[in-house]
Design a protein around this motif. Sequence first.
Motif, PDB file in Angstrom:
ATOM      1  N   ARG H  25       0.813  -1.211   0.000  1.00  0.00           N
ATOM      2  CA  ARG H  25       0.000   0.000   0.000  1.00  0.00           C
ATOM      3  C   ARG H  25       0.848   1.263   0.000  1.00  0.00           C
ATOM      4  N   LYS H  66      -4.819  -3.112   0.114  1.00  0.00           N
ATOM      5  CA  LYS H  66      -3.730  -2.727  -0.783  1.00  0.00           C
ATOM      6  C   LYS H  66      -3.770  -1.238  -1.131  1.00  0.00           C
ATOM      7  N   CYS H  68      -6.099   0.522  -2.789  1.00  0.00           N
ATOM      8  CA  CYS H  68      -6.521   0.842  -4.153  1.00  0.00           C
ATOM      9  C   CYS H  68      -7.369   2.112  -4.215  1.00  0.00           C
ATOM     10  N   GLY H  69      -8.104   2.374  -3.133  1.00  0.00           N
ATOM     11  CA  GLY H  69      -8.922   3.583  -3.112  1.00  0.00           C
ATOM     12  C   GLY H  69     -10.330   3.406  -3.633  1.00  0.00           C
ATOM     13  N   ILE H  70     -10.701   2.207  -3.990  1.00  0.00           N
ATOM     14  CA  ILE H  70     -12.067   1.994  -4.476  1.00  0.00           C
ATOM     15  C   ILE H  70     -13.080   2.341  -3.391  1.00  0.00           C
TER      16      ILE H  70
END
Lengths: 187, 187, 382, 382, 305, 305, 86, 86
Positions: H25, H66, H68-70
């Motif tokens: 991350r 991780k 990703c920011g989703i």
Amino acid sequence: MPETFDVVWLGRGGQGGVTAALILAQAAMSKGYYALAIPFFGAERRGAPVFAYNRLSKSTIYSRARVRAGDVLALLDPSLTGVVDVRSLVKPGGVLVVNSRGSVPGLEGLGRGQYCVDALEIAEELDLKVAGIPLVNMPMVGAVGRVSGLFELHDLLEATKAQIKAMLESNLRAVEEGWRRVEKCRC
Amino acid sequence: MPETFDVVWLGRGGQGGVTAALILAQAAMSKGYYALAIPFFGAERRGAPVFAYNRLSKSTIYSRARVRAGDVLALLDPSLTGVVDVRSLVKPGGVLVVNSRGSVPGLEGLGRGQYCVDALEIAEELDLKVAGIPLVNMPMVGAVGRVSGLFELHDLLEATKAQIKAMLESNLRAVEEGWRRVEKCRC
Amino acid sequence: MKLLLTGNYAAAYAVRDAQPDVISAYPITPQTPIIEKLAEFIDSGELKAKFVRVESEHSAMAALIGAASVGARTYTATSSQGLLYMYEVVWWAAGARLPIVMGLVTRALGPPWNIWSDHADFFTVRSSGWTMLFASSAQEVYDLTLIAYCVAEHRDVLLPALVAWDAFEVSHTYEPVELVEDATRLLPPKGAWAPPLAAEDPASLGNLAYPEEYAETRRLMVEAVRRVPLVFAEAAGRLRELTGRDYSRGYECYRCEDAETVFIAMGSVYGEVRSAVDALRARGVPVGALKVWLYRPFPYEGVARVLDGKKMAIVLSRTTSLGAMGPLATDVATALALKGCSVKLVEFSAGVGGVDVTEDDVVAMYKAALEREGGTYFWRGR
Amino acid sequence: MKLLLTGNYAAAYAVRDAQPDVISAYPITPQTPIIEKLAEFIDSGELKAKFVRVESEHSAMAALIGAASVGARTYTATSSQGLLYMYEVVWWAAGARLPIVMGLVTRALGPPWNIWSDHADFFTVRSSGWTMLFASSAQEVYDLTLIAYCVAEHRDVLLPALVAWDAFEVSHTYEPVELVEDATRLLPPKGAWAPPLAAEDPASLGNLAYPEEYAETRRLMVEAVRRVPLVFAEAAGRLRELTGRDYSRGYECYRCEDAETVFIAMGSVYGEVRSAVDALRARGVPVGALKVWLYRPFPYEGVARVLDGKKMAIVLSRTTSLGAMGPLATDVATALALKGCSVKLVEFSAGVGGVDVTEDDVVAMYKAALEREGGTYFWRGR
Amino acid sequence: MAHRVFPREEYLLKGHVACPGCGAAVMLRHVLKALGPNTYLVIPACCTSVIAGPHPRSAFRVPVLHIAFAASAAAASGMIEALEKLGKPANVVVWAGDGGTVDIGLQALSGAAERGHNIIYICYDNEAYMNTGIQKSGSTPHGAWTTTTPSGNPGFKKDLPGIMVSHRVPYVATLSPAYPNDTFAKLRKAASMRGGLKYLHALTPCPPGWRYDPSLTIELSRLAVETGMWVLYEVENGVFRLTGPSRALLEKGKRKPVAEYLKLQGRFRHLSPEDVERIQRMVDENWERIAEMLKEGGEHSSEQG
Amino acid sequence: MAHRVFPREEYLLKGHVACPGCGAAVMLRHVLKALGPNTYLVIPACCTSVIAGPHPRSAFRVPVLHIAFAASAAAASGMIEALEKLGKPANVVVWAGDGGTVDIGLQALSGAAERGHNIIYICYDNEAYMNTGIQKSGSTPHGAWTTTTPSGNPGFKKDLPGIMVSHRVPYVATLSPAYPNDTFAKLRKAASMRGGLKYLHALTPCPPGWRYDPSLTIELSRLAVETGMWVLYEVENGVFRLTGPSRALLEKGKRKPVAEYLKLQGRFRHLSPEDVERIQRMVDENWERIAEMLKEGGEHSSEQG
Amino acid sequence: MSRSAGVEKILARPTVGAVLSGGWRAERPVVDASKCKLCGVCWLFCPDAAVEVSEAGVVIDYDFCKGCGICARECPFKAITMVSER
Amino acid sequence: MSRSAGVEKILARPTVGAVLSGGWRAERPVVDASKCKLCGVCWLFCPDAAVEVSEAGVVIDYDFCKGCGICARECPFKAITMVSER
Ligand SMILES: Cc1ncc(C[n+]2csc(CCOP(=O)(O)OP(=O)(O)O)c2C)c(N)n1
Ligand SMILES: Cc1ncc(C[n+]2csc(CCOP(=O)(O)OP(=O)(O)O)c2C)c(N)n1
Ligand code: SF4
Ligand code: SF4
Ligand code: SF4
Ligand code: SF4
Ligand code: SF4
Ligand code: SF4
Ligand SMILES: [Mg+2]
Ligand SMILES: [Mg+2]
């Protein structure tokens, strides 16, 4: 077995460690070294820690075995210290060159010491990015090249010209700034 | 090498030469022979001349080499004499058994002589047909079995029962008629 | 029970007697009669198996991998191009340690097209980890197919096994075959091995393995393969008790004891070799013959013991040797080299693509071998 | 010109310099960078070839067969499962006598999945009639790929040729590579061989051949293969004149003359072997090393000559030996058996599935070999 | 006057090795007459591998590449690219059986279609693996006896022309040896279209495989069309058109009962009247679908861009 | 309340090896939740072979058979037959990438469809060979950059759902990770249908392969549907139906311009306005075809019985 | 530019009479010239290219005619009959 | 009935944390509990199953997230922000 000068590049997928190793090898080759640039042999994904290596020697290198530790460990992302056993990657007499403002805690007393360069700042100043990821590798080339003691700045710039096509001007600047700004870490 | 008694069956694709060889082998096996029934190893099409073979012996036959000539040559279709070199298929002391009313011209003086049986007539009398092709093979089994001197009619009928399911009665009659009607050819 | 069967039908009867759960195959000359007979057995109810009529050999083997991975007993048969088309998954089956049994009717490889016997196809999988058996008569096809199940499913092995035999000379020739009355007395009980995959106890078969993990799976395969000769001998022993027929050494010797020259062969040509041995012996020439049933793992020690002290070994290879000695000859050479015996080694590529090899050929090869140096020669016939 | 290239890029540069007409390939790790680089060369106009982006490896090789049959110079590259999936047509290409050139990046076979080097894939085609070369560095990849074209298209040969190299250690490692300035001085002129198919002069390639006819096609292949070493030496001689680099014997010896033990290896591990030889020599141990470039046809005589009179041969096989010695070791054994030399033969399966083998490993193997009997051992590392 | 209308040159020579009455051989004669001598054939394993004659004799007067069973469309892809690169324009034609097309050769065909090579692919469909002795293929019709479906095929014939239409190739057409005019027109159209794969699919009766008297080959070919079991059509750039005698068969009354076709063939002998009825219904439903499609303006439909 | 509506059980465990923001991983989570633990996965070579975790650790809580690239549908065929023979009913599900489906796995898929095994086949489509580093597949859209199409893909995306409809399988449907309700309904329908192969095709964005910021995965999935580039539908026994948000998009005005979808992705960066216009036209034409098909009564048409 | 290394030997050459297929025949087609209208249908549908049509009439090449009977059945004028070879 | 001949060793077993993916991350998602309405959308769309939602709130497993920011982008209430790990 001929003695080799080894560099371990540790970063994340996407940060350009392999390119850095390649440019260093190119510089070495032009200086008459036999030079290898070796990517990590893995199946890693974007964001995962990835390695690259250099092996440099005045004579032909026949060995293709893995590089286990470097005379220089180039740490492209200091946050990886918590993820990877960084200490084991530096030869006893080796040094760390880290993309960081100051020394990285927990790595005190490593080899012959730590060198710092704020590669992120340089990349951002020069707006060097691919797919949103700042290319910290180029300042690191300058820094590592200088710390290694094997090169002139000129060698590194020529090598960069030989290997890089896109955004060449900024990349050359980045190498130069890395060379200029690297220094023994203040702890 | 143990001496073997060999039969060469020559007919056309579809006439049932392999089945004939199989029934003869079955009869031989019940009489304690070691018996092989061998189809031709080819890529022939319907209507093309095809071979089948028997190899019979009182002891185990290890050889799997091709049969080149027979003690008996069983010719299911006399029109093949113009197409195939029939002479070469009979051992020096062998005989020809041919599906024909009379002796086949051009094969005079072959081995120990020619035997004739009108297998077509028998098949037609008994209405033995598959896909329109008269099954001349069954009368030929009877004829060859008798001429070989190795069997009783009973052996051939039992062997037929062991190997044939469809139209069994007519097939048995056909074997019997072949046995009965075969005779040294009138020339 | 004694029946007149071709080699192919003998295979089908053995499979019927082994009662597999899933059969999958794709037609190819000269294998086709096997699957046609199996289709008949299933149609008549004599065999209660699912028959997956796949669209290619690659899929035939893949279907069996899928079936065996959840515990099914399986069978397929193929030949030549078919084996080469399924080649990738043949290796997969071994790596996955699935006890699949396969029949292989040896046939030449194209081009040009040729449907007759040649062992080139057989040899392509010699390093894959499959147990490889070679039959030289219909009776041997029947017996070795049953033994193949015993070896493959044995808990000390768990590797696929194949039985090969020659196109036409064996596959299509009817001969008397004695069946085993009650095959369950020979075979392992169904379901005796634990399948890798079960929803009750989920696991993954084949996840990416880093070098050390991968090497460990391969080391375990090596160990499993090492146990095959013993397991084979055990199963062959059970068969011997039931039938008197003995395969337990994995090879047969004929008049070898006092021979100076030994012929080595696999498959139908061995019949000619045997006759040639008798013929040469009749003339006072001290020759013998060795036939290999268990080709992989190769019985180095046994073969070396037979050949030790001989003057000459003549290998009849039913395949073309391109750029190296043929596989069987190299195996013999390796047996000799490991034992340190110095025996003149002559190989003849004979019977390539179905060329008929006779007793006279074999006698002529003997004579030619005497005159030539060690090495490989292409036998064009006399 | 000297460039820093990976083994894969070196292959792509060699192919660019050979200017093939048709390229067809399917991606697979670790081969992918080759075809990506070739796509770039085509995109930039440096290479004027048609690139057929097929849907599988079977089709890649088939496309080249189609292309070569009408006279095109061709190239493909693959690895591992890819080679096995195209396996049938790999043999087809040889039987059809088409001078196709292929790159093979050696990689382990699944399951489990593994992307690292292992020579199992390479060895699967060792009897197919392809000329087989093994490179242990990027420079060798470049040189041998050019030589492969010279051999394949030579009128005395007309057989396909492949060049193999290790995954990652060679395929992905950048090293200095010297290019040939004008490859046309090395390569045969385009169109120098007559393609089998032309509408002006119709012929059929591959019609069903009965046994004798088939055997004759195979006998002619044997003869063509026999001519390879000479043709190879000739081409290597031209390369030596242009560059000074010498491959002409098909193998390299390092400090073998007075050695008592000789290591034999192919590929990247040879670098470690060389270092180990130096290290052992430094301690007074008389060892040497032999590296094989031309694997098929195998240089039996040369290898036997090198080993004759030695005490021990240690073969490092980068593959698992299942049921027999590994292929390279059996080749060495055959060389010994044919020459009648008695040399202790020890094989180590080392580096399987990408396991790292170091100089220290090699030294340790030497010690282990002294203590053990001849045979194959699985090297688990120290 | 057929011999005045169609080219007299023979490219499939007499003395070839097809069975007497082989429908595929008739078709192949017509195809080669239509295409002429500048034609390269690519032939995977199938009856035609044998028909071609024993090495070193060839019954073909055009160049032929025999190729592994699964590989024909790929080999043709490479061949056409090579000929184009080498400046030798020609017809590159795959001639493959149904097994080699709908089963083991489908992937290569689909790939070549997607890539759009300028080749003609012809499937001659005898509805089983005939060269190996009559085993079920993916193209075997429902109910047909084969040696691997001893009680009749439980499955259904794969609709390969339809599948190729879904591939959006520029040209798809069906053929029959009974209608040479139709054949010639379609082949010449296919040969004249540059770019893209042209797919043609011929129903070719097979006396030993279908179990009928060899003299009936053309009669059966005709009955297949007249009963509507085999539809002559073409799809040019997505536009569907009935051709030849099939144009007149939209109305059910114009079509002969399928029983007339089935009853001549031994492979359908075991069918019950209900089975025949079911097959008749399947055929009728197919024609209803065709009628709808034609209403729609001949545009072939599918769902996804 | 999503966590109340959808099963909480996870069968794809955390610590798997997908890239950050992987669309396929989202899809896979949803699929396994819908199917539950009595599910056997068959996975050919693809990103998921790596996502699954390094041996001997597995990120899957269901049994998984990894299989050679071309072999998944065949392996699943054998597996379902074995489970049925052994009396262990279960879901047998192929989870394959687009390369493993539309290219190298197509033949096995087509064969399994023809034979009618009771399996579910799911293609997750990231529109290239991603596991090997972004090479063109038969499913790569027109114009997209990949490493083997450095100037953009000259070809067109193969319409695999359409091709499977031509196979007359009982169920074909499309999926998107942005619409879990739709996904769950379709998977449960597929799992409940006995007999025949059920084919599902999901468009799953891939940040490194499509060159976009990983946080955009769901947004892009949604835009694909909203622009009409990806159509959510199902074809049940030949009857075509739009599903989910796609139902409302028949009218061109309701659809967002495709440019909104394209411009977020690096792989389309090099497209000229004309290129974008061409793609817009292709999408519009596809919707016209859909409209016609729906008029026709939802029956999917094809030519041949 | 000649083919070398034995490659010529792997090629098969166009040959009239790859096999002597006339020998396969059980029945032979016989043309009744008086009925024949030279329409060419027999020529068109013969699978074996064994029919020649010219102004001189229809000639069947019995070296290669396999006796399938298609010509006889398809002749619109029933000008051909099949006669047993026996 | 145990697996033998080393076959157990070729099987991979379900493991939470096949890899320590939290280490990948660069930015971490941080939840603002005051804005969170427990709608579960972040849970539903997280590719890494790194989100837990319960009455107690949303908890992110940083060992495996991780970054990703989703979740941050999809949260309908903008309750999640991404914060650099540096
Ligand atoms: C890989 C492979 N599998 C099987 C075969 C055997 N084989 C040769 S021809 C043939 C049948 C071909 O069937 P089809 O394509 O329908 O053509 P037909 O023989 O019916 O004309 C088969 C199964 C082969 N040559 N190669
Ligand atoms: C026979 C074979 N060829 C090639 C490969 C290499 N390979 C592994 S995964 C992969 C890409 C898969 O692409 P796709 O199916 O689209 O799945 P993705 O990786 O995109 O998820 C390739 C080419 C292989 N494993 N086997
Ligand atoms: S089997 Fe059928 S298709 Fe094949 S050659 Fe004979 S008639 Fe023609
Ligand atoms: S490359 Fe794409 S599909 Fe593959 S794991 Fe990464 S994000 Fe997922
Ligand atoms: S078909 Fe009849 S009428 Fe016509 S040319 Fe032939 S024989 Fe004469
Ligand atoms: S019988 Fe058949 S082969 Fe002979 S001429 Fe007539 S159609 Fe031709
Ligand atoms: S999406 Fe936002 S509001 Fe919904 S549960 Fe997650 S953090 Fe809370
Ligand atoms: S940042 Fe990504 S991985 Fe982390 S919790 Fe949010 S959605 Fe999951
Ligand atoms: Mg067919
Ligand atoms: Mg993909």
